[in-house]
Write an enzyme that holds these catalytic residues in place. Sequence first.
Site, PDB file in Angstrom:
ATOM      1  N   HIS A 221      21.185-173.379  55.060  1.00  0.00           N
ATOM      2  CA  HIS A 221      20.682-173.777  56.548  1.00  0.00           C
ATOM      3  C   HIS A 221      19.369-172.666  56.451  1.00  0.00           C
ATOM      4  O   HIS A 221      18.593-172.160  57.550  1.00  0.00           O
ATOM      5  CB  HIS A 221      21.542-173.020  57.310  1.00  0.00           C
ATOM      6  CG  HIS A 221      21.319-173.961  59.144  1.00  0.00           C
ATOM      7  ND1 HIS A 221      19.375-174.325  59.375  1.00  0.00           N
ATOM      8  CD2 HIS A 221      21.831-174.649  60.068  1.00  0.00           C
ATOM      9  CE1 HIS A 221      19.726-175.240  60.289  1.00  0.00           C
ATOM     10  NE2 HIS A 221      21.195-175.364  60.622  1.00  0.00           N
ATOM     11  N   ARG A 222      19.105-171.378  55.685  1.00  0.00           N
ATOM     12  CA  ARG A 222      18.434-170.422  56.065  1.00  0.00           C
ATOM     13  C   ARG A 222      16.978-170.612  55.887  1.00  0.00           C
ATOM     14  O   ARG A 222      15.891-170.832  55.399  1.00  0.00           O
ATOM     15  CB  ARG A 222      19.042-169.572  54.602  1.00  0.00           C
ATOM     16  CG  ARG A 222      20.199-168.378  54.848  1.00  0.00           C
ATOM     17  CD  ARG A 222      19.997-167.295  54.341  1.00  0.00           C
ATOM     18  NE  ARG A 222      20.479-168.782  52.632  1.00  0.00           N
ATOM     19  CZ  ARG A 222      21.334-167.822  51.869  1.00  0.00           C
ATOM     20  NH1 ARG A 222      21.296-166.294  51.060  1.00  0.00           N
ATOM     21  NH2 ARG A 222      21.208-168.657  50.697  1.00  0.00           N
TER      22      ARG A 222
END
Length: 443
Positions: A416-417
């Site tokens: 998700h980064r």
Amino acid sequence: MATKIVMEALSPTMEEGRLVEWKKNEGDAVAVGDVIAEVETDKAVMELVARVAGTLIKQEVEAGATVPVSDVVGWIGEAGEKPGGEAKKAAEPEQVEEVAEGVEAEQTEKPEKAKQADKAVETKQAVTPATAEQEAPAAPAAGGRVKASPLARRIATERGVDLAGITGSGPAGRIVQRDVEGAKAGAGPAPATAPAAAPAAAPAASGPAGRTITFSGEPFRDEPLSQIRKTIAKRLVQSIGPIPTFYLTTEVDMERATEAREALNALGEGKVSFNDIILKATALALVQHPACNAWWQDDHIRYWSEVHLAMAVAIDEGLITPVIRHADQKSLREIAVEAKDLAGRARERKLKPEEYTGGTFSVSNLGMLDIDEFTAVINPPEAGILAVGRISEQVVPASEGLEVRKRMKITMSCDHRVIDGATGAVFLRTLKRMLENPLAMVY
């Protein structure tokens, strides 16, 4: 002056290596480039070669030992030379044995013998238990004591093996670790503490990648970690812990892909698998969505214009991910040939470091093992991995009632980064369209 042989970093991520086998014995002549030993790295079995010419004058470690990178494993010098360049001093074999394993109690009462032992200590300070194992003879000492290394004696005691019934395979016939490990418990005269009866052998259990694990009556078996298993454990901790991962799953209609595969294979120009089709489609989808073809780099994100597709291959020791470079630029048949070659050499532990590093995205397929769907662990620094399930026939709604169609579930694990939910969803939608309409891959 003798030259050190050190454990070299034979792969980019290697921190230690297991010396599988010595290819040169002490006293053998060595030329530059000669293979001295085979070393198991974190991914493959590779060759340790000589950097200088001379004679292998000493093996510092036994086959099977795990050694950190840069540590000394042996020495090359002139015949008769000792490590460090000293002239080799003669010593009685019995004195070396006394230094390695201690003088027997009855010998301590003889001053002359004790003096000889002291002298042996002074002239053999560089001798380690491993060196003594290579230099000492195997003939029984006075009083019938069998010559064996300290480690071999300890293992024999733990396993109830009588050393008198074992033939040593070490230098001059000395009993070493591998001899005891290859012997059955109770070999030779039974020790006084041996149990009256051994329990029945337990059935074999299936391990990673279908590997068979056998038991010899013991309640459990401890197996040292292989280098690849150590690396897998370390990488999983790096992945599952710090990486905020989310998962996206979709179902794909594989009817047209099945027809396309059958048509291609009917041409007789080599077999194409469903996995090859999935790899090709994934590579082309990544070209359209470079936001998913990326690496997390702590203080920046690296987006790749090149697609280097890693494919998970199960081997006995765990998992390895050979890489198909520039997969988007290769034809389906080229991918099929390369994937088969890489997978075969991966199982034989013959891949070069550049063949299993540098992937920009990974694909893991367990469909052939009858798995419907699963979630795969991201291989950092990559930002995503695709998990592929089996193709099964399912009853689905159609324009005129119901019909049976071939369906397959795929799940994308996303960092998700780097990848947002919508970004991953759009990529999966493109991939699904390509698999459901194979002509889109050549449009």
